[in-house]
Design an enzyme around this catalytic site. Structure first.
Site, PDB file in Angstrom:
ATOM      1  N   HIS A 125       0.938  -1.268   0.048  1.00 31.25           N
ATOM      2  CA  HIS A 125       0.003  -0.048  -0.119  1.00 31.25           C
ATOM      3  C   HIS A 125       0.877   1.062  -0.001  1.00 31.25           C
ATOM      4  CE1 HIS A 125      -3.080  -2.830   1.386  1.00 31.25           C
ATOM      5  NE2 HIS A 125      -3.822  -2.282   0.485  1.00 31.25           N
ATOM      6  N   HIS A 129       1.402   1.447  -5.889  1.00 29.97           N
ATOM      7  CA  HIS A 129      -0.046   0.890  -5.958  1.00 29.97           C
ATOM      8  C   HIS A 129      -0.996   1.929  -6.395  1.00 29.97           C
ATOM      9  CE1 HIS A 129      -3.743  -0.866  -4.798  1.00 29.97           C
ATOM     10  NE2 HIS A 129      -4.143  -0.104  -3.919  1.00 29.97           N
ATOM     11  N   ASP A 166      -6.054   5.072  -0.964  1.00 31.91           N
ATOM     12  CA  ASP A 166      -5.147   4.492   0.190  1.00 31.91           C
ATOM     13  C   ASP A 166      -4.327   5.491   0.862  1.00 31.91           C
ATOM     14  OD1 ASP A 166      -6.287   1.908   0.128  1.00 31.91           O
ATOM     15  OD2 ASP A 166      -4.947   0.987  -1.488  1.00 31.91           O
ATOM     16  N   ASP A 275      -8.845  -1.215  -8.087  1.00 29.21           N
ATOM     17  CA  ASP A 275      -8.211  -1.272  -6.808  1.00 29.21           C
ATOM     18  C   ASP A 275      -7.883  -3.009  -6.827  1.00 29.21           C
ATOM     19  OD1 ASP A 275      -7.105  -0.916  -4.406  1.00 29.21           O
ATOM     20  OD2 ASP A 275      -9.052  -1.323  -3.174  1.00 29.21           O
TER      21      ASP A 275
END
Ligand SMILES: [Zn+2]
Length: 401
Positions: A125, A129, A166, A275
């Site tokens: 994360h 990403h 995120d 995602d």
């Protein structure tokens, strides 16, 4: 939200809004492990503002809509600035900077802060990403079902949501935050804890940089709310709610993309797909993502073991493998979602994604099989050795002593 109102807003927010913003930012700064508290120095490579990145990165951007876009390579070529470079490029490509009269300095600062607020020590994360999800989102926005119906406002929101979805992710999951009594779990009452935090962090940066401060207050509030609704949709624990709603719409052929709420729902589904699209990428990319996400799970498991907490599912490196986690994830989460997405958007891209997922699943199954066979061979060899050493340990005649 009317686009006309968005593009001709007042020049500055009223003083009441500014006060609220100030309080929110103070709170964000203090409680949300901001970059200042993490001691990350601000080093802004200004040359990117002029798009003076290397020729190779520029070359890659010409094919930014390709499904086999290698975000890892792009991140290297941009010296770790893939999220800033990619998002800025896409916003410009759509003409959104001009259309929304975005101030380039504010936009630049916003993107730098977004990228910095991702934790690059997280194996998964992190800002790469986020850049990968933004690239996937772009691919979906280009699909005919979306491109012919989405407004500029939808596209701006879709890209910003992908880039920030995120933000400030701590590298552990919601159950971990709940069982360790983390303040974020208390703050968001154990519900979509991470997603709420990502959203609020994004809003904090929007307000801090004043990116939308030239828009009427009502419009910028709507943007913030819709950004939240998109980011909250990425909560995987609510997967079934979204999927069954999507399925019902497709069964009844009831999606009307002239309706704002339906377009918003489709954007939510697109962001969800973006995602979790790792299993649908070509094997070389997909494999790297799988290894990274598993390492993040295992690191959480290590912390849980160290602190004598119950080890969360999928987080024990002794009992799980990258392959078994991936195969289950594809079977129970990714295949149902991408199956429905392909019904909605029956295109070459959807077929390509399903094709990759099938091949990747088979590759993991093959690797699992190889590992099992190797382990069995090892065990039987160890068994034979143990048997052999036994006979050696008790040599003939030893009982005489
Ligand atoms: Zn994500």
């Amino acid at each position: 939200m009317s686009f006309a109102r968005l593009s001709c807003g007042s020049a500055s927010a009223d003083s009441g809004t500014e006060k609220r913003v100030h309080r929110l930012l103070s709170f964000q700064r203090y409680l949300h492990s901001s970059r200042l508290l993490r001691g990350i120095p601000q080093q802004i490579p200004l040359h990117i503002l002029d798009e003076d990145y290397s020729g190779q990165a520029k070359c890659m951007l010409e094919k930014v809509g390709n499904w086999n876009f290698d975000i890892f390579l792009f991140d290297k070529l941009t010296n770790g600035n893939s999220l800033i470079t990619l998002t800025l490029h896409l916003l410009n490509q759509y003409g959104l900077v001009d259309l929304f009269q975005l101030d380039m300095v504010k936009l630049w600062r916003f993107l730098v802060l977004v990228q910095e607020d991702y934790h690059n020590d997280n194996p998964y994360h992190n800002s790469v990403h986020a850049a990968d999800v933004t690239q996937a989102m772009y691919c979906y926005l280009q699909e005919p079902m979306l491109s012919k119906s989405l407004t500029s406002c939808d596209i701006l929101l879709g890209l910003l949501a992908a880039a920030t979805h995120d933000l400030d992710h701590p590298g552990v999951n919601q159950p971990f935050l709940i069982k360790t009594d983390h303040y974020l779990a208390t703050l968001y009452r154990n519900t979509s804890v991470l997603e709420n935090h990502h959203w609020k962090s994004a809003v904090g940066l929007l307000r801090e940089t004043g990116l939308f401060s030239h828009l009427p207050a009502e419009d910028s509030m709507n943007m913030e709310r819709e950004l939240g609704s998109l980011i909250l949709a990425t909560d995987i624990s609510r997967q079934n709610d979204y999927l069954s709603r999507f399925r019902t719409h497709l069964d009844q052929d009831s999606l009307c993309l002239n309706t704002a709420s339906h377009r918003h729902f489709v954007l939510q589904m697109a962001l969800k797909c973006a995602d979790i699209c790792n299993p649908c990428r070509p094997w070389e990319l997909s494999k790297q993502w799988s290894e990274k996400v598993t390492e993040e799970f295992f690191q959480q498991g290590d912390i849980e073991k160290k602190h004598k907490l119950t080890v969360s599912p999928l987080c024990d490196r002794e009992t799980n493998t990258v392959g078994n986690i991936q195969i289950d994830f594809m079977t129970y989460v990714a295949e149902p979602l991408f199956g429905e997405w392909a019904r909605f958007s029956d295109t070459r891209l959807s077929q390509t994604m399903l094709g990759h997922m099938g091949l990747n699943k088979a590759s993991w199954a093959g690797l699992q099989q190889e590992q099992t066979t190797a382990k069995e061979a090892e065990l039987s060899a160890a068994g034979a050795d143990a048997g052999g050493s036994h006979s050696k340990e008790i040599p003939q005649g030893s009982r005489e002593y």
